[in-house]
Design an enzyme around this catalytic site. Structure first.
Site, PDB file in Angstrom:
ATOM      1  N   ASP A 117      36.167  50.914  30.184  1.00 33.51           N
ATOM      2  CA  ASP A 117      37.001  50.084  31.299  1.00 33.51           C
ATOM      3  C   ASP A 117      37.052  51.106  32.400  1.00 33.51           C
ATOM      4  OD1 ASP A 117      38.971  47.690  31.799  1.00 33.51           O
ATOM      5  OD2 ASP A 117      39.529  49.447  32.825  1.00 33.51           O
ATOM      6  N   ASN A 125      36.730  47.085  45.377  1.00 31.95           N
ATOM      7  CA  ASN A 125      36.502  45.834  45.743  1.00 31.95           C
ATOM      8  C   ASN A 125      37.476  45.572  47.015  1.00 31.95           C
ATOM      9  OD1 ASN A 125      34.258  44.592  44.189  1.00 31.95           O
ATOM     10  ND2 ASN A 125      35.807  44.045  42.399  1.00 31.95           N
ATOM     11  N   HIS A 130      33.278  42.813  47.781  1.00 38.02           N
ATOM     12  CA  HIS A 130      32.639  42.401  46.344  1.00 38.02           C
ATOM     13  C   HIS A 130      31.051  42.769  46.287  1.00 38.02           C
ATOM     14  CE1 HIS A 130      36.065  40.973  44.327  1.00 38.02           C
ATOM     15  NE2 HIS A 130      36.426  40.285  45.373  1.00 38.02           N
ATOM     16  N   ASP A 134      29.720  44.952  43.221  1.00 41.74           N
ATOM     17  CA  ASP A 134      28.405  44.481  42.565  1.00 41.74           C
ATOM     18  C   ASP A 134      27.432  45.709  42.433  1.00 41.74           C
ATOM     19  OD1 ASP A 134      29.638  42.222  41.963  1.00 41.74           O
ATOM     20  OD2 ASP A 134      28.267  41.161  43.232  1.00 41.74           O
ATOM     21  N   ASP A 160      34.721  44.601  34.900  1.00 39.82           N
ATOM     22  CA  ASP A 160      34.231  46.005  34.976  1.00 39.82           C
ATOM     23  C   ASP A 160      34.621  46.880  33.518  1.00 39.82           C
ATOM     24  OD1 ASP A 160      37.186  46.072  34.715  1.00 39.82           O
ATOM     25  OD2 ASP A 160      37.445  47.604  36.260  1.00 39.82           O
TER      26      ASP A 160
END
Length: 245
Positions: A117, A125, A130, A134, A160
């Site tokens: 994680d 973000n 975003h 990405d 994530d």
């Protein structure tokens, strides 16, 4: 053009088709791989009917090249098992691989599930948007691909969240130090446009040397990931055997 069967003459599917010819007099649209004279294997659909003409028994075959349909099926299957953002295998592909490896591995092989994680990804973000987020996910995926080989399988299973699934010789399990090095490698500073992006990661790693319930292994790795996250360190690993070893 010369075509020959790929499977042996005593292949059960071939014998079944011959039995249908003998008893029913035909079979229709059977999937059969044939070998071209060039050596290329061609997927085909074959329909065969047995007829008697002027006292002579004849088999009339219609062979259809099925290559294009099979290629489309492969692309659909690949899309169904691929994460659209990173290009890694997705959760469905991971679940399939985990269930196979949790119960079916070569003798003497253990299984390690690293649940990953990312730390600080929400801040990326929020700050950069975003699209940059990405790109960071794709960067992590690219770094994970460095560990993908016949013994390692990487996937993105959530926003994530990633996993690294690996087999290992039972007497040579991965160490916390080795996994810490992997975690630090995938979290190295990323340059995105003119920005230096820093993230961390919490890894929960469950090891087993036995056949084990896939869901139990995943739950343990998830719990260990949260324990690693609770340390507050940017990059942290918590590793445990789950079968009392």
């Amino acid at each position: 053009m010369y075509l020959d069967t790929v499977r042996s003459l005593d292949d059960p599917e071939r014998l079944r088709r011959l039995h249908e010819l003998e008893t029913v007099g035909l079979y229709q649209l059977e999937e059969v791989d044939l070998r071209h004279s060039s050596g290329r294997v061609i997927p085909t659909l074959i329909s065969t009917q047995r007829r008697t003409i002027n006292g002579e028994r004849l088999d009339i075959e219609i062979i259809i090249d099925n290559s294009e349909r099979k290629a489309v099926e492969r692309r659909i299957l690949e899309a169904a098992y691929t994460d659209v953002v990173t290009g890694l295998p997705n959760r469905a592909a991971f679940d399939h691989r985990l269930r196979n490896l949790s119960t079916q591995r070569p003798s003497g092989q253990g299984l390690a599930l690293a649940y990953i994680d990312l730390n600080g990804f929400k801040s990326v973000n929020d700050r950069y948007g975003h699209l940059v987020g990405d790109r960071v996910l794709r960067g992590v995926a690219e770094r994970l691909r460095a560990y993908v080989d016949p013994q390692h399988f990487a996937a993105r299973i959530g926003g994530d969240e990633f996993v690294l699934l690996s087999t290992f010789p039972r007497d040579e399990p991965p160490t916390a130090a080795e996994l810490q090095a992997i975690a630090e490698a995938i979290c190295a500073v990323m340059l995105v446009d003119d920005s230096r992006i820093t993230i961390g990661a919490a890894l929960g790693v469950a090891l087993t040397g036995e056949a084990v319930d896939a869901d139990a292994l995943l739950r343990r790795a998830d719990i260990l990931m949260y324990a690693a996250k609770a340390t507050g360190r940017a990059v942290a690993v918590d590793l445990k055997w789950i079968d009392g070893t």
